[in-house]
Design a protein around this motif. Structure first.
Motif, PDB file in Angstrom:
ATOM      1  N   PHE A   1      21.604   9.041   2.130  1.00 47.79           N
ATOM      2  CA  PHE A   1      22.014   8.289   0.934  1.00 47.79           C
ATOM      3  C   PHE A   1      22.048   9.214  -0.289  1.00 47.79           C
ATOM      4  O   PHE A   1      22.980   9.173  -1.091  1.00 47.79           O
ATOM      5  CB  PHE A   1      21.047   7.128   0.664  1.00 47.79           C
ATOM      6  CG  PHE A   1      21.345   5.879   1.464  1.00 47.79           C
ATOM      7  CD1 PHE A   1      22.654   5.443   1.647  1.00 47.79           C
ATOM      8  CD2 PHE A   1      20.324   5.130   2.021  1.00 47.79           C
ATOM      9  CE1 PHE A   1      22.930   4.290   2.379  1.00 47.79           C
ATOM     10  CE2 PHE A   1      20.584   3.982   2.746  1.00 47.79           C
ATOM     11  CZ  PHE A   1      21.888   3.564   2.935  1.00 47.79           C
TER      12      PHE A   1
ATOM     13  N   ASN B   1      27.831   6.945  13.107  1.00 55.00           N
ATOM     14  CA  ASN B   1      28.142   7.444  14.457  1.00 55.00           C
ATOM     15  C   ASN B   1      27.986   8.959  14.561  1.00 55.00           C
ATOM     16  O   ASN B   1      27.629   9.478  15.608  1.00 55.00           O
ATOM     17  CB  ASN B   1      29.585   7.131  14.871  1.00 55.00           C
ATOM     18  CG  ASN B   1      30.086   5.795  14.377  1.00 55.00           C
ATOM     19  OD1 ASN B   1      29.918   5.491  13.210  1.00 55.00           O
ATOM     20  ND2 ASN B   1      30.693   5.020  15.245  1.00 55.00           N
TER      21      ASN B   1
ATOM     22  N   ALA C   1      21.728  -1.264   5.118  1.00 56.28           N
ATOM     23  CA  ALA C   1      20.769  -0.310   5.697  1.00 56.28           C
ATOM     24  C   ALA C   1      19.577  -1.007   6.355  1.00 56.28           C
ATOM     25  O   ALA C   1      18.987  -0.479   7.286  1.00 56.28           O
ATOM     26  CB  ALA C   1      20.270   0.642   4.611  1.00 56.28           C
ATOM     27  N   ASP C   2      19.229  -2.207   5.871  1.00 57.20           N
ATOM     28  CA  ASP C   2      18.062  -2.907   6.424  1.00 57.20           C
ATOM     29  C   ASP C   2      18.437  -3.872   7.551  1.00 57.20           C
ATOM     30  O   ASP C   2      17.683  -4.786   7.868  1.00 57.20           O
ATOM     31  CB  ASP C   2      17.329  -3.681   5.316  1.00 57.20           C
ATOM     32  CG  ASP C   2      16.494  -2.769   4.436  1.00 57.20           C
ATOM     33  OD1 ASP C   2      16.616  -1.535   4.574  1.00 57.20           O
ATOM     34  OD2 ASP C   2      15.727  -3.267   3.591  1.00 57.20           O
TER      35      ASP C   2
ATOM     36  N   THR D   1      34.067   2.894  13.461  1.00 59.80           N
ATOM     37  CA  THR D   1      33.302   3.792  12.596  1.00 59.80           C
ATOM     38  C   THR D   1      32.305   2.949  11.801  1.00 59.80           C
ATOM     39  O   THR D   1      32.694   1.971  11.149  1.00 59.80           O
ATOM     40  CB  THR D   1      34.247   4.543  11.639  1.00 59.80           C
ATOM     41  OG1 THR D   1      35.169   5.278  12.433  1.00 59.80           O
ATOM     42  CG2 THR D   1      33.488   5.468  10.718  1.00 59.80           C
ATOM     43  N   VAL D   2      31.035   3.337  11.872  1.00 58.90           N
ATOM     44  CA  VAL D   2      29.984   2.536  11.238  1.00 58.90           C
ATOM     45  C   VAL D   2      29.551   3.204   9.936  1.00 58.90           C
ATOM     46  O   VAL D   2      29.156   4.374   9.932  1.00 58.90           O
ATOM     47  CB  VAL D   2      28.768   2.391  12.184  1.00 58.90           C
ATOM     48  CG1 VAL D   2      27.690   1.515  11.551  1.00 58.90           C
ATOM     49  CG2 VAL D   2      29.207   1.822  13.531  1.00 58.90           C
ATOM     50  N   ILE D   3      29.642   2.462   8.856  1.00 56.62           N
ATOM     51  CA  ILE D   3      29.233   2.975   7.547  1.00 56.62           C
ATOM     52  C   ILE D   3      28.060   2.128   7.049  1.00 56.62           C
ATOM     53  O   ILE D   3      28.152   0.895   7.013  1.00 56.62           O
ATOM     54  CB  ILE D   3      30.387   2.871   6.515  1.00 56.62           C
ATOM     55  CG1 ILE D   3      31.668   3.535   7.034  1.00 56.62           C
ATOM     56  CG2 ILE D   3      29.952   3.413   5.164  1.00 56.62           C
ATOM     57  CD1 ILE D   3      31.703   5.020   6.945  1.00 56.62           C
ATOM     58  N   ARG D   4      26.989   2.810   6.666  1.00 59.26           N
ATOM     59  CA  ARG D   4      25.793   2.100   6.200  1.00 59.26           C
ATOM     60  C   ARG D   4      25.758   2.146   4.677  1.00 59.26           C
ATOM     61  O   ARG D   4      25.957   3.205   4.089  1.00 59.26           O
ATOM     62  CB  ARG D   4      24.585   2.809   6.802  1.00 59.26           C
ATOM     63  CG  ARG D   4      23.252   2.255   6.452  1.00 59.26           C
ATOM     64  CD  ARG D   4      22.171   2.762   7.380  1.00 59.26           C
ATOM     65  NE  ARG D   4      22.146   4.213   7.538  1.00 59.26           N
ATOM     66  CZ  ARG D   4      21.457   4.841   8.482  1.00 59.26           C
ATOM     67  NH1 ARG D   4      20.785   4.168   9.377  1.00 59.26           N
ATOM     68  NH2 ARG D   4      21.465   6.147   8.556  1.00 59.26           N
ATOM     69  N   PHE D   5      25.529   0.995   4.039  1.00 54.22           N
ATOM     70  CA  PHE D   5      25.401   1.000   2.574  1.00 54.22           C
ATOM     71  C   PHE D   5      23.968   0.629   2.184  1.00 54.22           C
ATOM     72  O   PHE D   5      23.229   0.036   2.967  1.00 54.22           O
ATOM     73  CB  PHE D   5      26.423   0.074   1.901  1.00 54.22           C
ATOM     74  CG  PHE D   5      26.346  -1.378   2.291  1.00 54.22           C
ATOM     75  CD1 PHE D   5      27.023  -1.859   3.402  1.00 54.22           C
ATOM     76  CD2 PHE D   5      25.611  -2.280   1.531  1.00 54.22           C
ATOM     77  CE1 PHE D   5      26.959  -3.203   3.762  1.00 54.22           C
ATOM     78  CE2 PHE D   5      25.537  -3.632   1.872  1.00 54.22           C
ATOM     79  CZ  PHE D   5      26.217  -4.084   2.996  1.00 54.22           C
ATOM     80  N   ARG D   6      23.602   1.001   0.965  1.00 56.33           N
ATOM     81  CA  ARG D   6      22.233   0.751   0.496  1.00 56.33           C
ATOM     82  C   ARG D   6      21.936  -0.744   0.505  1.00 56.33           C
ATOM     83  O   ARG D   6      22.799  -1.564   0.166  1.00 56.33           O
ATOM     84  CB  ARG D   6      22.039   1.304  -0.925  1.00 56.33           C
ATOM     85  CG  ARG D   6      21.711   2.786  -0.947  1.00 56.33           C
ATOM     86  CD  ARG D   6      21.135   3.163  -2.300  1.00 56.33           C
ATOM     87  NE  ARG D   6      20.916   4.585  -2.423  1.00 56.33           N
ATOM     88  CZ  ARG D   6      19.797   5.212  -2.016  1.00 56.33           C
ATOM     89  NH1 ARG D   6      18.830   4.528  -1.449  1.00 56.33           N
ATOM     90  NH2 ARG D   6      19.667   6.513  -2.182  1.00 56.33           N
TER      91      ARG D   6
ATOM     92  N   ASP E   1      27.316   0.007  -4.139  1.00 59.75           N
ATOM     93  CA  ASP E   1      27.398   1.066  -3.122  1.00 59.75           C
ATOM     94  C   ASP E   1      28.419   0.679  -2.052  1.00 59.75           C
ATOM     95  O   ASP E   1      29.182   1.521  -1.573  1.00 59.75           O
ATOM     96  CB  ASP E   1      26.017   1.306  -2.501  1.00 59.75           C
ATOM     97  CG  ASP E   1      25.990   2.551  -1.620  1.00 59.75           C
ATOM     98  OD1 ASP E   1      26.602   3.569  -2.024  1.00 59.75           O
ATOM     99  OD2 ASP E   1      25.391   2.515  -0.532  1.00 59.75           O
TER     100      ASP E   1
ATOM    101  N   ARG F   1      31.870   1.293  -3.503  1.00 54.67           N
ATOM    102  CA  ARG F   1      32.181   2.732  -3.570  1.00 54.67           C
ATOM    103  C   ARG F   1      32.701   3.231  -2.217  1.00 54.67           C
ATOM    104  O   ARG F   1      33.620   4.045  -2.137  1.00 54.67           O
ATOM    105  CB  ARG F   1      30.904   3.495  -3.963  1.00 54.67           C
ATOM    106  CG  ARG F   1      31.076   4.996  -4.119  1.00 54.67           C
ATOM    107  CD  ARG F   1      29.759   5.682  -4.468  1.00 54.67           C
ATOM    108  NE  ARG F   1      28.839   5.789  -3.359  1.00 54.67           N
ATOM    109  CZ  ARG F   1      28.925   6.692  -2.369  1.00 54.67           C
ATOM    110  NH1 ARG F   1      29.927   7.561  -2.359  1.00 54.67           N
ATOM    111  NH2 ARG F   1      28.039   6.720  -1.395  1.00 54.67           N
ATOM    112  N   ARG F   2      32.113   2.715  -1.157  1.00 53.84           N
ATOM    113  CA  ARG F   2      32.486   3.173   0.187  1.00 53.84           C
ATOM    114  C   ARG F   2      33.789   2.519   0.656  1.00 53.84           C
ATOM    115  O   ARG F   2      34.638   3.166   1.277  1.00 53.84           O
ATOM    116  CB  ARG F   2      31.351   2.876   1.170  1.00 53.84           C
ATOM    117  CG  ARG F   2      30.099   3.705   0.887  1.00 53.84           C
ATOM    118  CD  ARG F   2      28.881   3.120   1.579  1.00 53.84           C
ATOM    119  NE  ARG F   2      27.659   3.755   1.123  1.00 53.84           N
ATOM    120  CZ  ARG F   2      27.162   4.895   1.608  1.00 53.84           C
ATOM    121  NH1 ARG F   2      27.785   5.516   2.576  1.00 53.84           N
ATOM    122  NH2 ARG F   2      26.046   5.394   1.138  1.00 53.84           N
TER     123      ARG F   2
ATOM    124  N   LYS G   1      37.136   4.047  -0.496  1.00 50.55           N
ATOM    125  CA  LYS G   1      37.604   5.309   0.085  1.00 50.55           C
ATOM    126  C   LYS G   1      38.567   5.100   1.250  1.00 50.55           C
ATOM    127  O   LYS G   1      39.221   6.043   1.683  1.00 50.55           O
ATOM    128  CB  LYS G   1      36.400   6.117   0.605  1.00 50.55           C
ATOM    129  CG  LYS G   1      35.503   6.651  -0.489  1.00 50.55           C
ATOM    130  CD  LYS G   1      34.299   7.353   0.113  1.00 50.55           C
ATOM    131  CE  LYS G   1      33.406   7.919  -0.969  1.00 50.55           C
ATOM    132  NZ  LYS G   1      34.015   9.033  -1.714  1.00 50.55           N
TER     133      LYS G   1
END
Lengths: 83, 396
Positions: free
Chosen positions: A50, A63, B136-137, B152-157, B163, B166-167, B170
């Protein structure tokens, strides 16, 4: 703006890792294995990622993290996922 | 040849150390007898259960138990296979219709457990060109579903809509994206900021899925969870949930207006290759769901009991989560202090859950409490008294 270099990202990773107390104090370099050399756990890695994503405006796929072991490999992954 | 299970050695060492430190195994406490939804005999003495997820106390709901017994007499103890192979029992289809009606959605699909609902749904919808955004939790079942999918795995806060935005920004506007969040998070006990997250998801043309595992029956006037509480029921694409908490049995589900949910029956491996829920489980879930919908007093009682536990703990100086919900996670300053408090509670007849690393940061400990609508005033007094006695164990 000048492009961020791999070395700059390595420096940032080392700086972030210094703030994590794993009980192991060694000199950090691109070749340091974060799991076996300094015992960083998965939650620390998540926080580290992060911090890097925010510092370099990146978004790193979860991944891809399973293939990352060293500081240098993580720097390459950050670089690949920067705008 | 090396021992195949050598990889478990470090895990075993951690567990052995914990058992030595606690003096008993906090991760495998034997319950000798259940007395009620909120009380069991443990180690020969009666204990108040404050770590059960039994939010509405319906594991002993008489009509649910009667329906289960009648279903066994009528249809037997199990289905012995998946619905693709062994067919759908009338109870499966009736419960799916009931769930769809309960949520005001067109389609519902049952899974055998809540874990399988998340794993089965997420892995099936996650194609190789798709993007899955997770908090994330997120619960392990969400992470595991992502692992089994091709996207595709994207983790956010955690709970951070900025956040997430922002992701999302993109990615190409025309790419398939889904945002996955939970109604109430199972450790920290906070709600997702769902209105903001829905707004962000819609802004970037992403689907949104909410796992209401800990919020079904708990939030919303009719118990339909966080979606109902914040008024975004028409904006959320997929709702997943479980019967293993407020509904008091086991099973999982997905409801949606998306017509292709029906096709998921041929795409979700956790649905296709697991035996379907047994008739007794389906019957008790169905009876209990009616009761949850029709009995708002249950939620009032739950929240009144939550007030007592949360407010007392906070007043005593325990570090509880910022948001008051029936999932109360108490952060302990250290593992040693967590163990001391857990032991004092246990010795005073109160059972809570102990969460340990790697689920939480190394060296830390989280005591997880879940008040129930079924806790009596006397039981809550015992809980408060036990936590009062345990206070000196923190920073002792």
């Amino acid at each position: 703006m000048a492009q961020t270099t791999h070395a700059q990202i390595v420096d940032k990773i080392c700086e972030e890792l210094k703030s994590i107390d794993t009980g192991i104090k060694i000199d950090l370099s691109a070749d340091t294995n974060m799991t076996t050399d300094i015992k960083v756990d998965s939650l620390d890695v998540m926080e580290l990622v992060f911090a890097l994503e925010e510092a370099f405006d990146a978004s790193i796929p979860v991944n891809d993290l399973s293939d990352v072991f060293t500081i240098g490999e993580l720097a390459s992954l950050v670089q690949k996922n920067m705008d | 040849m090396a021992d195949l299970l050598d990889k478990f050695r470090s895990l075993k060492e951690i567990h052995t150390n914990i058992v030595e430190m606690v003096g008993r195994d906090p991760l495998g406490v034997p319950f000798e007898k259940m007395i009620s939804p909120t009380e069991a005999v443990i180690g020969g003495k009666n204990c108040v259960l404050l770590g059960s997820n039994n939010y509405l106390g319906l594991t002993f709901y008489q009509e649910g138990m009667d329906a289960a017994k009648a279903a066994i007499d009528k249809s037997g103890t199990g289905t012995t296979g998946s619905r693709m192979a062994n067919g759908s029992y009338s109870g499966h289809m009736a419960l799916e219709r009931k769930l769809a009606e309960f949520y005001g959605k067109k389609h519902a699909m049952l899974f055998t457990t809540g874990y399988q609902a998340n794993v089965g749904f997420i892995s099936a919808i996650s194609g190789k060109d798709d993007y899955i955004f997770i908090d994330a939790d997120s619960h392990a079942s969400i992470y595991d579903g992502c692992k089994l999918g091709d996207g595709t795995v994207i983790r956010f806060r955690h709970n951070n809509a900025d956040d997430l935005a922002r992701r999302l920004k993109k990615l190409p506007a025309d790419s398939n994206k889904i945002v996955i969040v939970e109604g109430i998070y199972s450790m920290s006990g906070d709600r997702a900021p769902l209105k903001e997250l829905v707004r962000v998801a819609k802004e970037y043309n992403a689907y949104i899925m909410v796992d209401e595992a800990h919020s079904l029956g708990v939030l919303g006037e009719n118990g339909r969870g966080l979606l109902e509480e914040v008024g975004v029921e028409d904006d959320v694409d997929f709702v997943l949930g479980t019967f293993s908490k407020s509904v008091g049995t086991i099973g999982g589900f997905c409801v949606s207006n998306h017509p292709e949910i029906e096709t998921m029956r041929f795409a979700s491996r956790a649905y296709m290759f697991t035996a379907s829920p047994p008739p007794s489980i389906v019957a008790s879930a169905s009876a209990t769901l009616d009761y949850i919908r029709d009995t708002p007093e249950l939620r009032k009682k739950l929240w009144a009991n939550t007030d007592v536990v949360y407010d007392s703990l906070k007043a005593m100086g325990y570090k509880v989560g910022v948001e008051k919900t029936p999932v109360i996670g108490i952060q302990m300053p250290s593992l040693e202090e967590g163990i001391r408090v857990w032991n004092v509670l246990f010795d005073n007849g109160v059972y809570v859950n102990m969460a340990l690393p790697p689920a939480i940061p190394m060296g830390k400990c989280l005591l997880r409490c879940s008040p129930s609508a079924a806790h009596t005033p006397e039981q809550l007094e015992q809980v408060v008294a036990a936590f009062t006695k345990a206070q000196p164990a923190v920073a002792a």
